[in-house]
Write a protein that holds these residues in place. Structure first.
Motif, PDB file in Angstrom:
ATOM      1  N   HIS A 164       0.821  -1.213   0.000  1.00  0.00           N
ATOM      2  CA  HIS A 164       0.000   0.000   0.000  1.00  0.00           C
ATOM      3  C   HIS A 164       0.857   1.267   0.000  1.00  0.00           C
ATOM      4  CE1 HIS A 164      -3.296  -2.635   2.030  1.00  0.00           C
ATOM      5  NE2 HIS A 164      -3.300  -2.770   0.721  1.00  0.00           N
ATOM      6  N   ILE A 167       2.170   2.801  -3.450  1.00  0.00           N
ATOM      7  CA  ILE A 167       1.314   3.601  -4.316  1.00  0.00           C
ATOM      8  C   ILE A 167       0.680   4.795  -3.609  1.00  0.00           C
ATOM      9  CG2 ILE A 167      -0.834   2.295  -3.912  1.00  0.00           C
ATOM     10  CD1 ILE A 167      -1.265   2.455  -6.993  1.00  0.00           C
ATOM     11  N   GLN A 168       0.647   4.763  -2.268  1.00  0.00           N
ATOM     12  CA  GLN A 168       0.026   5.858  -1.527  1.00  0.00           C
ATOM     13  C   GLN A 168       0.731   6.045  -0.190  1.00  0.00           C
ATOM     14  OE1 GLN A 168      -4.071   5.246  -0.476  1.00  0.00           O
ATOM     15  NE2 GLN A 168      -4.364   7.327   0.269  1.00  0.00           N
ATOM     16  N   THR A 170       1.089   7.089   3.494  1.00  0.00           N
ATOM     17  CA  THR A 170       0.251   7.395   4.650  1.00  0.00           C
ATOM     18  C   THR A 170       1.108   7.789   5.853  1.00  0.00           C
ATOM     19  OG1 THR A 170       0.191   5.025   5.221  1.00  0.00           O
ATOM     20  CG2 THR A 170      -1.637   5.900   3.916  1.00  0.00           C
ATOM     21  N   HIS A 200       7.671   9.907   2.013  1.00  0.00           N
ATOM     22  CA  HIS A 200       7.257   8.739   1.232  1.00  0.00           C
ATOM     23  C   HIS A 200       8.460   7.851   0.949  1.00  0.00           C
ATOM     24  CE1 HIS A 200       4.623   7.142  -2.334  1.00  0.00           C
ATOM     25  NE2 HIS A 200       4.846   6.232  -1.391  1.00  0.00           N
ATOM     26  N   SER A 259       6.012   7.822  -8.771  1.00  0.00           N
ATOM     27  CA  SER A 259       5.977   6.734  -7.799  1.00  0.00           C
ATOM     28  C   SER A 259       6.738   5.512  -8.306  1.00  0.00           C
ATOM     29  CB  SER A 259       4.524   6.353  -7.499  1.00  0.00           C
ATOM     30  OG  SER A 259       4.450   5.224  -6.668  1.00  0.00           O
ATOM     31  N   TYR A 310      -3.366  -1.018  -4.112  1.00  0.00           N
ATOM     32  CA  TYR A 310      -4.423  -0.050  -4.391  1.00  0.00           C
ATOM     33  C   TYR A 310      -4.302   1.156  -3.465  1.00  0.00           C
ATOM     34  CZ  TYR A 310      -6.817  -3.839  -6.887  1.00  0.00           C
ATOM     35  OH  TYR A 310      -7.145  -4.846  -7.746  1.00  0.00           O
ATOM     36  N   LYS A 311      -4.707   2.318  -3.970  1.00  0.00           N
ATOM     37  CA  LYS A 311      -4.898   3.458  -3.109  1.00  0.00           C
ATOM     38  C   LYS A 311      -6.084   3.183  -2.193  1.00  0.00           C
ATOM     39  CE  LYS A 311      -3.029   6.972  -6.283  1.00  0.00           C
ATOM     40  NZ  LYS A 311      -2.022   7.571  -5.385  1.00  0.00           N
ATOM     41  N   HIS A 312      -6.037   3.718  -0.977  1.00  0.00           N
ATOM     42  CA  HIS A 312      -7.084   3.437  -0.010  1.00  0.00           C
ATOM     43  C   HIS A 312      -8.253   4.398  -0.210  1.00  0.00           C
ATOM     44  CE1 HIS A 312      -8.392   1.402   3.644  1.00  0.00           C
ATOM     45  NE2 HIS A 312      -8.867   2.573   4.056  1.00  0.00           N
ATOM     46  N   LYS A 316     -10.436   7.010  -4.558  1.00  0.00           N
ATOM     47  CA  LYS A 316      -9.035   6.895  -5.004  1.00  0.00           C
ATOM     48  C   LYS A 316      -8.823   5.619  -5.808  1.00  0.00           C
ATOM     49  CE  LYS A 316      -7.044   9.442  -1.049  1.00  0.00           C
ATOM     50  NZ  LYS A 316      -8.215   9.496  -0.167  1.00  0.00           N
ATOM     51  N   LYS A 317      -9.397   4.511  -5.331  1.00  0.00           N
ATOM     52  CA  LYS A 317      -9.246   3.241  -6.043  1.00  0.00           C
ATOM     53  C   LYS A 317      -9.923   3.299  -7.406  1.00  0.00           C
ATOM     54  CE  LYS A 317     -10.004  -1.737  -5.549  1.00  0.00           C
ATOM     55  NZ  LYS A 317     -10.485  -2.832  -4.648  1.00  0.00           N
ATOM     56  N   GLN A 320      -7.821   5.294  -9.731  1.00  0.00           N
ATOM     57  CA  GLN A 320      -6.639   4.501 -10.077  1.00  0.00           C
ATOM     58  C   GLN A 320      -6.951   3.505 -11.192  1.00  0.00           C
ATOM     59  OE1 GLN A 320      -4.948   2.312  -6.783  1.00  0.00           O
ATOM     60  NE2 GLN A 320      -4.010   0.815  -8.130  1.00  0.00           N
TER      61      GLN A 320
END
Length: 324
Positions: A164, A167-168, A170, A200, A259, A310-312, A316-317, A320
């Protein structure tokens, strides 16, 4: 030694309150000295004067609980990541924390984060790269609370899984503490490889070579203003949907390409460390992810499904899968 690294640039509007929150950090249960290192990136306003006045005030009124050093070397990096990387190379501390110039820390932030770090070191060893980060409360430009929890506001996952994080991101840099093993790895990379934000880069690097841990408590008041758009809209709201659409597919694809490239830099530079910590399979997944920069949409979708990358969040998903 715990070093708090504060990067400043034209921050006269908010810096006084942040300095106050940093020099009044609680140290009762910390068995380490704390040092605040401030590096200015060529401010053209009164940032440094305000910092010095605030420090003079505290030194006159009471004993300052932490040592403070100001670096004004005349070198302008032109970016927060560049400034923080300069600070990282200055520090030789056992633990490092990052501070933005316009937030406010709660008094227990350093103590609470350090306690979690010690728990991780007891479990995994000091030689293992470790990163601890926390939740944060959101406030507006005037200091009014927007949300008590950034993670709830954005509906972010509270487990730091590498697939996770690729790609994103947090992990918010201003909430982070890293141990020396993690910092030493970061120091191997030039600024040019941190093509996304430094936090990141750090999150992916430590997740791939050590362990990332989250404290489910807001220990900082994060100021959201016109120059800082992190968390600009609540997850799932119409405002977030409009924001995503207005930025457009070209912006989305550009961010995704960055990314892919950054992951490629990380796996190329730290392949042996990643292999030792996580095995050959993780190296292969990261290489495959970085190779998506040249892949067509079908191949990207196949990769995302295969490795649950996947983005959360539903919006966002959906963006994507639609725009990749």
């Amino acid at each position: 030694m715990i070093d708090i690294l504060l990067a400043t640039y034209n921050g006269e509007k908010y810096i006084d309150k942040q300095i106050k929150s940093l020099v009044t950090q609680s140290t009762d249960s910390i068995d380490q000295d704390i040092r605040l290192i401030i590096r200015d990136d060529g401010s053209e306003d009164a940032t440094l004067d305000i910092i010095k006045k605030r420090l003079d005030y505290y030194r006159a009124k009471r004993e300052c609980p932490i040592d403070v050093h100001i670096i004004n070397d005349g070198i302008k990096t032109g970016s927060p990541s560049g400034n923080f990387l300069k600070l990282l190379h200055i520090s030789e501390a056992d633990y490092v924390m990052f501070s933005d110039q316009d937030d406010m820390w709660y008094r227990r932030k350093t103590e609470t984060t350090y306690k979690k770090m010690k728990e991780l070191e007891k479990k995994y060893g000091k030689e293992t790269p470790l990163l601890v980060h926390t939740d944060l409360a959101l406030m507006d430009e005037e200091g009014r609370k927007i949300a008590a929890s950034f993670y709830d506001y954005q509906k972010l996952p509270k487990q730091d899984k590498l697939n996770h994080l690729l790609i994103q991101n947090t992990v918010t840099g201003c909430t982070v503490m890293m141990n020396k093993a993690a910092v030493d790895l970061m120091k191997k990379a030039p600024q040019s490889e941190m093509i996304l934000m430094y936090d990141h880069y750090a999150a992916v690097l430590v997740a791939a070579t050590g362990h990332v841990a989250f404290i489910d408590e807001a220990l900082i008041r994060y100021r959201q203003h016109s120059g800082n758009v992190v968390g600009a809209h609540a997850a799932g709201s119409s405002a977030e949907y409009k924001s995503r659409i207005s930025k457009g597919r070209d912006r989305f694809l550009k961010d995704m390409d960055l990314s892919y490239r950054q992951t490629g830099y990380i796996v190329k530079r730290y392949e042996e460390e990643i292999k030792k910590a996580r095995g050959e399979k993780t190296v292969e997944i990261m290489k495959e992810y970085s190779d998506l920069i040249m892949a067509d949409k079908l191949k990207k979708i196949e990769f995302f499904k295969k490795y649950d990358v996947y983005k959360h969040g539903s919006i966002k998903k959906a963006v994507q899968m639609l725009w990749c």
